[in-house]
Design an enzyme around this catalytic site. Structure first.
Site, short mmCIF file in Angstrom:
data_model
loop_
_atom_site.label_atom_id
_atom_site.label_comp_id
_atom_site.label_asym_id
_atom_site.label_seq_id
_atom_site.Cartn_x
_atom_site.Cartn_y
_atom_site.Cartn_z
N HIS A 94 11.76 -2.17 6.29
CA HIS A 94 12.79 -1.41 5.58
C HIS A 94 12.61 0.06 5.99
O HIS A 94 11.49 0.49 6.26
CB HIS A 94 12.51 -1.58 4.08
N CYS A 152 19.24 -1.39 5.16
CA CYS A 152 18.17 -0.40 5.34
C CYS A 152 17.15 -0.87 6.38
O CYS A 152 15.96 -0.60 6.26
CB CYS A 152 17.44 -0.07 4.04
N GLN A 212 9.69 -6.94 -1.72
CA GLN A 212 10.40 -8.22 -1.70
C GLN A 212 9.52 -9.39 -2.10
O GLN A 212 10.04 -10.47 -2.40
CB GLN A 212 10.99 -8.49 -0.31
N ASP A 252 3.91 -3.39 1.78
CA ASP A 252 5.13 -3.15 1.03
C ASP A 252 5.51 -4.48 0.38
O ASP A 252 5.96 -5.41 1.05
CB ASP A 252 6.21 -2.66 2.00
N LYS A 277 13.25 -4.91 -8.72
CA LYS A 277 13.49 -6.13 -7.94
C LYS A 277 12.83 -7.33 -8.60
O LYS A 277 12.92 -8.44 -8.10
CB LYS A 277 13.00 -5.94 -6.52
C1 LIG Z 1 13.93 -2.34 -1.74
C2 LIG Z 1 12.89 -2.19 -0.73
C3 LIG Z 1 12.23 -0.97 -0.56
C4 LIG Z 1 12.61 0.27 -1.31
O1 LIG Z 1 12.48 0.11 -2.68
P1 LIG Z 1 13.01 1.26 -3.68
O2 LIG Z 1 12.96 0.60 -5.01
O3 LIG Z 1 14.40 1.59 -3.23
O4 LIG Z 1 12.09 2.40 -3.54
C5 LIG Z 1 11.23 -0.91 0.38
N1 LIG Z 1 10.87 -1.98 1.09
C6 LIG Z 1 11.48 -3.18 0.95
C7 LIG Z 1 11.01 -4.35 1.75
C8 LIG Z 1 12.51 -3.31 0.04
O5 LIG Z 1 13.12 -4.49 -0.09
#
Ligand SMILES: *Cc1c(COP(=O)(O)O)cnc(C)c1O
Length: 412
Positions: free
Chosen positions: A129, A370, A209, A206, A232
């Protein structure tokens, strides 16, 4: 999850009753919400906590002697403990509450400014992302370190032999997502962390997801940093978590200066507060943090094994049904994959499909998600992305499939 002989059942009807938004209509049709990878919906149990907070506890925390402030502080710190237990962090002060994944990544990237120098290398993956690319590019600009990229194959899986070849004693940091938001690929992070540690590099995962589908165990993973967003995983927007190993968090300088993060301030010198407050400058999203704790409770009560098993059924069903549509191509066909389907239909722009689906009450995401480098890899401008959560149903997928067929007919 109840085992009823040769197949399992998941009580999705009862779960759906928890989500008031699922009763609304969009363009005269019942809402079908398939944009869960962008943000999830909020159950009544979490909404109640938000209403209760502003109705009964609203106060600033950590500084007031009065009762409200103490009660709000207790609720906030209790939420931190829930999140700590959820990710299995060793200490509560290793769990920093942030405004979300993006904030957590920037906090760490900023902290490494003084720890990197020219000649150092940092490794990112082709599946990231923008949030997990741009802060590191900025870090490289500040420090002169070099950014290396782990490539992927046509299925959307990282090529691990190439990862091995990139790792060296120059590697200082590796940052990779657990699950790709654009393709749904689940990356083999345990193995990747172990390999990075063999060359002495730190790893940031990260988990934006993966947190909605998989309960992370930061100690078992031995990960150095782990970030995620509440919104999320059934929580509110504007709050998230940063886990860092104590030794790393001690080593990194504060990110923002302000109230809460100090020990002593004079105009000559300021000393910083201990963890976690060193990284929590200013009044935090108090209500958001408390609601994040409630969201973690909500999801754990259903159970992550049950959630991911059911979502996998939805993924298999939707993949099978969509594949029958002639001219439809799915991007991201990794062996290990979560409930995200990115697709296009020959000769039709994803935006046009998304617009027709919206007329039918179906919310999908269209565009580059993104993750422009992934779109560039496939040489496409974007995809239609349907991402499923545990409150979605096969009947909703049937409606999606009918809608996609209709869109194809109208647009070709
Ligand atoms: C949504 C997402 C982000 C960013 O999250 P925010 O809540 O917008 O800060 C970063 N990495 C991944 C894989 C995402 O799906």
């Amino acid at each position: 999850m109840k085992n009823t002989g040769d197949h399992t059942t998941f009580n999705v009807d009862s779960i759906r009753k928890d989500f008031p938004i699922l009763n609304r209509e969009v363009n005269g049709k019942p809402l079908i919400y398939f944009d869960n990878a962008a943000t999830s919906q909020t159950p009544q149990q979490v909404i109640d906590v938000i209403v209760d907070y502003y109705s009964n506890y609203n106060a600033n925390i950590h500084r007031g002697v009065h009762t409200l402030s103490q009660e709000a502080t207790d609720l906030y710190e209790d939420a931190r403990l829930k999140i700590q237990r959820h990710i299995n962090a060793k200490h509560s002060y290793e769990t920093i509450l942030t405004s979300g994944t993006t904030h957590g990544i920037n906090l760490v990237a900023n902290g490494f400014t003084t720890l990197l120098k020219k000649g150092d290398e940092v490794i990112v993956s082709a599946l990231e992302h923008h949030s997990n690319i741009v802060p590191w590019q900025m870090l490289c600009e500040r420090t002169g370190a070099t950014l290396k990229v782990i490539p992927m194959n046509a299925k959307g899986e990282l090529i691990l032999n190439d990862y091995d070849a990139l790792l060296s004693e120059n590697t200082k940091l590796v940052f990779v997502n657990h699950i790709s938001n654009a393709l749904g690929t689940i990356n083999p992070i345990a193995q990747m962390i172990e390999k990075a540690h063999q060359v002495g590099a730190a790893v940031l995962i990260d988990g934006a997801q993966s947190c909605p589908h998989i309960k992370p165990d930061v100690q078992a993973l031995d990960v150095d940093f782990y970030v995620a967003s509440a919104h999320k995983m059934c929580g509110p927007t504007g709050v998230g978590l940063l886990y860092g190993k104590e030794a790393w968090l001690e080593k990194l300088p504060p990110y923002q200066g302000g109230g809460e993060m100090i020990d002593q301030v004079t105009f000559e010198e300021t000393t910083y507060a201990g963890l976690p407050h060193k990284f929590e400058a200013g009044t935090p999203n108090i209500c958001g943090g408390i609601a994040f704790g409630a969201a973690v409770d909500y999801m754990n009560a259903i159970g992550f094994d049950a959630i991911s098993a059911y979502e996998h059924e939805l993924l298999d069903y939707a993949t099978e049904q969509l594949t029958h549509i002639e001219g439809l191509k799915i991007y991201g066909t990794a062996e290990e994959k979560t409930s995200v389907i990115s697709f296009n239909i020959d000769g039709i722009h994803p935006y046009d499909i998304g617009t027709i689906l919206d007329k039918l009450g179906i919310a999908v995401r269209t565009g580059h998600h993104c993750a422009q480098p992934i779109m560039d890899f496939f040489k496409i401008p974007g995809t239609v992305r349907a991402s499923f959560a545990f409150y979605n149903t096969k009947a909703e997928i049937d409606t999606l499939v009918e809608g996609v067929k209709k869109a194809k007919m109208m647009l070709s």
